[in-house]
Design a protein around this motif. Sequence first.
Motif, PDB file in Angstrom:
ATOM      1  N   GLU A  24       0.680   4.239  -2.709  1.00  0.00           N
ATOM      2  CA  GLU A  24       0.526   5.640  -2.286  1.00  0.00           C
ATOM      3  C   GLU A  24       1.636   6.521  -2.856  1.00  0.00           C
ATOM      4  O   GLU A  24       1.392   7.664  -3.255  1.00  0.00           O
ATOM      5  CB  GLU A  24       0.495   5.742  -0.757  1.00  0.00           C
ATOM      6  CG  GLU A  24      -0.767   5.187  -0.152  1.00  0.00           C
ATOM      7  CD  GLU A  24      -0.737   5.081   1.363  1.00  0.00           C
ATOM      8  OE1 GLU A  24      -1.827   4.940   1.943  1.00  0.00           O
ATOM      9  OE2 GLU A  24       0.358   5.120   1.969  1.00  0.00           O
ATOM     10  N   ARG A  62     -10.142   0.662  -2.304  1.00  0.00           N
ATOM     11  CA  ARG A  62     -10.440   0.818  -0.873  1.00  0.00           C
ATOM     12  C   ARG A  62     -10.053   2.192  -0.341  1.00  0.00           C
ATOM     13  O   ARG A  62     -10.382   2.515   0.796  1.00  0.00           O
ATOM     14  CB  ARG A  62      -9.745  -0.269  -0.063  1.00  0.00           C
ATOM     15  CG  ARG A  62     -10.317  -1.657  -0.299  1.00  0.00           C
ATOM     16  CD  ARG A  62      -9.781  -2.673   0.689  1.00  0.00           C
ATOM     17  NE  ARG A  62      -8.347  -2.753   0.739  1.00  0.00           N
ATOM     18  CZ  ARG A  62      -7.591  -3.629   0.060  1.00  0.00           C
ATOM     19  NH1 ARG A  62      -8.169  -4.504  -0.723  1.00  0.00           N
ATOM     20  NH2 ARG A  62      -6.293  -3.634   0.175  1.00  0.00           N
ATOM     21  N   MET A  63      -9.348   2.991  -1.148  1.00  0.00           N
ATOM     22  CA  MET A  63      -8.906   4.311  -0.693  1.00  0.00           C
ATOM     23  C   MET A  63     -10.010   5.339  -0.947  1.00  0.00           C
ATOM     24  O   MET A  63     -10.694   5.289  -1.967  1.00  0.00           O
ATOM     25  CB  MET A  63      -7.619   4.719  -1.416  1.00  0.00           C
ATOM     26  CG  MET A  63      -6.446   3.812  -1.102  1.00  0.00           C
ATOM     27  SD  MET A  63      -5.000   4.154  -2.129  1.00  0.00           S
ATOM     28  CE  MET A  63      -4.294   5.525  -1.223  1.00  0.00           C
ATOM     29  N   ASN A  64     -10.165   6.277  -0.020  1.00  0.00           N
ATOM     30  CA  ASN A  64     -11.218   7.289  -0.128  1.00  0.00           C
ATOM     31  C   ASN A  64     -10.773   8.562  -0.829  1.00  0.00           C
ATOM     32  O   ASN A  64     -11.610   9.344  -1.249  1.00  0.00           O
ATOM     33  CB  ASN A  64     -11.738   7.660   1.267  1.00  0.00           C
ATOM     34  CG  ASN A  64     -12.398   6.484   1.950  1.00  0.00           C
ATOM     35  OD1 ASN A  64     -13.052   5.688   1.300  1.00  0.00           O
ATOM     36  ND2 ASN A  64     -12.211   6.370   3.250  1.00  0.00           N
ATOM     37  N   ASP A  65      -9.488   8.777  -0.944  1.00  0.00           N
ATOM     38  CA  ASP A  65      -8.993  10.083  -1.405  1.00  0.00           C
ATOM     39  C   ASP A  65      -8.301  10.026  -2.762  1.00  0.00           C
ATOM     40  O   ASP A  65      -7.372  10.785  -3.017  1.00  0.00           O
ATOM     41  CB  ASP A  65      -8.037  10.653  -0.359  1.00  0.00           C
ATOM     42  CG  ASP A  65      -6.838   9.749  -0.115  1.00  0.00           C
ATOM     43  OD1 ASP A  65      -6.870   8.580  -0.528  1.00  0.00           O
ATOM     44  OD2 ASP A  65      -5.858  10.230   0.478  1.00  0.00           O
ATOM     45  N   LYS A  92       0.841  -1.207   0.000  1.00  0.00           N
ATOM     46  CA  LYS A  92       0.000   0.000   0.000  1.00  0.00           C
ATOM     47  C   LYS A  92       0.872   1.252   0.000  1.00  0.00           C
ATOM     48  O   LYS A  92       0.566   2.222  -0.698  1.00  0.00           O
ATOM     49  CB  LYS A  92      -0.940   0.004   1.200  1.00  0.00           C
ATOM     50  CG  LYS A  92      -1.863   1.210   1.209  1.00  0.00           C
ATOM     51  CD  LYS A  92      -2.796   1.207   2.386  1.00  0.00           C
ATOM     52  CE  LYS A  92      -3.681   2.457   2.336  1.00  0.00           C
ATOM     53  NZ  LYS A  92      -4.485   2.595   3.543  1.00  0.00           N
TER      54      LYS A  92
END
Length: 96
Positions: free
Chosen positions: A59, A85-88, A55
Amino acid sequence: MRFENNKSGNGGVITLNNEIKEVGRLTYTIFPEENKLIISFVLVHPEFEGRGMGKYLVEEAIKFARENNWKVYPHCSYARSVMMRMNDVDDVFLNK
């Protein structure tokens, strides 16, 4: 832990290293005419698996893409599952 981005032409490798050795790597290809970075492959060496290192690599690729105003297409199924699964990441995630 430190990242190293070795870009060469329209491709490259982001490595994550600890004080002693490589923890993992992410390979990518850039399509500048399409403002797109494709994540091809994410590898975390077995002794570092299960600690979120993959991850961190994803990122770092997203950060690199944002710095260059590129969208990110995760061809790698692992990278795709992480990004989903990431919100941003709506600003950079190409999910097609």
